[in-house]
Structures are given as structure tokens and as C-alpha cells.
Design an enzyme around this catalytic site. Structure first.
Site, PDB file in Angstrom:
ATOM      1  N   ALA A  75       0.784   8.508   6.813  1.00  0.00           N
ATOM      2  CA  ALA A  75       2.080   8.541   7.475  1.00  0.00           C
ATOM      3  C   ALA A  75       1.949   9.148   8.866  1.00  0.00           C
ATOM      4  CB  ALA A  75       3.068   9.364   6.643  1.00  0.00           C
ATOM      5  N   GLY A 129      -1.307   7.520   2.815  1.00  0.00           N
ATOM      6  CA  GLY A 129      -0.577   6.286   2.549  1.00  0.00           C
ATOM      7  C   GLY A 129      -1.395   5.043   2.796  1.00  0.00           C
ATOM      8  N   GLU A 154      -3.333   4.612  -0.303  1.00  0.00           N
ATOM      9  CA  GLU A 154      -2.408   4.153  -1.329  1.00  0.00           C
ATOM     10  C   GLU A 154      -2.168   2.647  -1.201  1.00  0.00           C
ATOM     11  OE1 GLU A 154       0.514   7.743  -2.551  1.00  0.00           O
ATOM     12  OE2 GLU A 154       0.591   7.231  -0.413  1.00  0.00           O
ATOM     13  N   GLU A 208      -3.533  14.750   1.316  1.00  0.00           N
ATOM     14  CA  GLU A 208      -2.210  15.388   1.386  1.00  0.00           C
ATOM     15  C   GLU A 208      -2.232  16.865   1.019  1.00  0.00           C
ATOM     16  OE1 GLU A 208      -1.297  10.989   0.750  1.00  0.00           O
ATOM     17  OE2 GLU A 208      -2.834  12.426   0.131  1.00  0.00           O
TER      18      GLU A 208
END
Length: 266
Positions: free
Chosen positions: A66, A111, A114, A134
Site C-alpha cells: 500500500a 499488498g 497478497e 506489515e
């Protein structure tokens, strides 16, 4: 398809190439990119002229998670909306009707990793790195990373990534099956597109059905998957394409056998 600001979509025959284009930010995902990925993937999923999709990034990053600057400025409700939109974005990849191939050209972190976990096949450039860091900012993945990493890597391997925030070479994910192939960086896109073209050339009903069947298997839905498999192979056998290919194969086999027999009797 409408023009986008954070990515481009190129049609190459029956293959769609989606390229993230925030290279100055290592293609970090912001709200605008979330919306554009959803729009692009949903459009391609419904497009009968597309048989496979390749995702890649511009520059040194596939997607570096992100956009932390935007992330840090969010209010509580804005954060909630970002997470909800993110879940929708990941579903648009994982549940896409078309096979999605990640061509991991550089960093795939947070992300971005992911997103890789949502893809059906993964080709990575030598030197690409992946991870779920994270924990380094006191958080955990919020886009399905905890669940999909366990499903695709096993719990202990996932725990290592999640609990240490380690950023790991793509080569380390070959043995687990997450990464299908490592290729030189300069050959990455050509190899991913060639793989996509091979898949896109096959009957859409069979390829889309296979994606659904392997998803059922991965979810542990064995009985449901076996029933769906039988229904699909029965329908494909009776289809025009199925009959054409089966009969053509049978004719070629008979011709080969006849030629071999003739050669042996000479």
C-alpha cells in the site's frame, strides 16, 4: 475499455497484459489503483475475447504494498473503506473467470504479495523479492495475506514471513509451488506472455472450468469438486470442440498405427 491513470491494459490476441504504472512509487497501491484494478479485472473477466491475463509492474516493482503516505493520512472510516475495497480487488483477481498469471518483475511486498497469492500461476524474474513486512509497522496483512499464505505455503513458512517481516528471494518460493518458474529479468514478460498464450489457445469452457475445479480442491471441497469434475468432462465430451479434438486425435492415432504396421511388414 476506459483509459486508466495507474495502469494500462493491452490486448495481445487472446491475452490481456495489465501493467501497474506508478514506477516512481514502486507501484505502491493507492485508492485510485484499487478502483482501477477492480474495473480492469471485472471487465476482462466478462470479455469472451480474452483467454488469460498477465499482471506485471513497471520499473523495479511488481507492487510494493500500500501507498504508506496515503495510508498514514486516512481517518478510521477511510481506512475501513480502503480495506473493504482491497478485499474486493483481491477477489477480482482470485475469482476472475480467466487464469491470471503474475509476472513478478521486482518487489512484491505486503499488498503486492497478497496479489501474487491470488494469482493462478506465477513467473518471477531472477532477483525479484517477495514478503509480508506489515509487522515492521506494527500491523498484520489485511488483504487475505494471513490466510492465503498458509494455504499456499504451509503454516510454518507463512509464520516465518508474517512474524519476521522477512523479504525473501523469489527463488525460495519454487519448492513450495507458489512460483512456477524463475527466468532472467529480460525474458520475464516474453515467458509469461507465452504461457498465457498457450493457455488462452485452449477451449475457454475447459480452462475456466479447471480454474474452478482446482479452487475447490484447494478449499478442501473434495466431494463438490469430484461432482463438478464429472459434470464438466461430460459436457466437454459432448461439445462440438470436444468431439472435433477427440475424433482428430483418434484419426491420427490410427494413421500412426497403420504407418507403423506398414513399415514393419516391409
Amino acid at each position: 475499455m476506459a483509459a486508466f491513470e495507474t495502469l494500462t491494459v493491452e490486448r495481445r490476441g487472446r491475452v490481456a497484459l495489465v501493467t501497474f504504472r506508478r514506477a516512481d512509487q514502486l507501484n505502491a497501491m493507492n485508492r485510485a489503483m484499487q478502483g482501477e484494478i477492480i474495473a480492469a479485472m471485472e471487465s476482462l473477466s466478462a470479455d469472451a475475447g480474452i483467454g488469460a491475463i498477465v499482471l506485471t509492474g513497471e520499473g523495479r516493482g511488481f507492487m510494493a504494498g500500500a501507498d504508506i503516505k496515503e495510508y498514514a493520512a486516512q481517518t478510521g472510516p477511510e481506512f475501513d473503506a480502503f480495506q473493504e475495497r482491497g478485499a474486493w480487488m483481491y477477489r477480482s483477481v482470485e475469482e476472475n473467470r480467466k487464469p491470471v498469471i503474475a509476472a513478478v518483475n521486482g518487489f512484491a511486498l505486503g499488498g503486492g504479495f497478497e496479489l501474487v497469492l491470488c494469482c493462478d500461476l506465477v513467473v518471477a524474474a531472477a532477483g525479484a523479492k517477495l514478503g509480508l513486512p506489515e509487522i515492521k509497522i506494527g500491523l498484520v496483512p489485511g488483504g487475505g495475506g494471513t490466510q492465503r499464505s498458509v494455504a499456499k505455503l504451509g503454516r510454518n513458512r507463512a509464520n516465518f514471513l508474517l512474524m519476521t517481516g522477512a523479504i525473501v528471494p523469489a527463488e525460495d518460493f519454487v519448492a513450495s509451488g507458489l512460483v512456477n518458474e524463475i527466468v532472467p529479468a529480460e525474458a520475464l514478460l516474453a515467458q509469461a506472455l507465452a504461457l498465457a498464450e498457450t493457455i488462452a489457445a485452449e477451449p475457454p469452457a475447459a480452462i475456466e472450468g479447471l480454474k474452478q475445479l482446482t479452487a475447490m480442491a484447494a478449499a478442501g471441497e473434495m466431494d463438490k469438486g469430484l461432482a463438478a469434475e464429472q459434470a464438466l468432462v461430460t459436457a466437454l465430451y459432448r461439445s462440438e470442440t470436444g468431439q472435433e479434438r477427440v475424433q482428430a486425435f483418434a484419426r491420427k492415432s490410427a494413421e500412426r498405427a497403420a504407418a507403423k504396421a506398414k513399415g514393419g511388414s516391409a
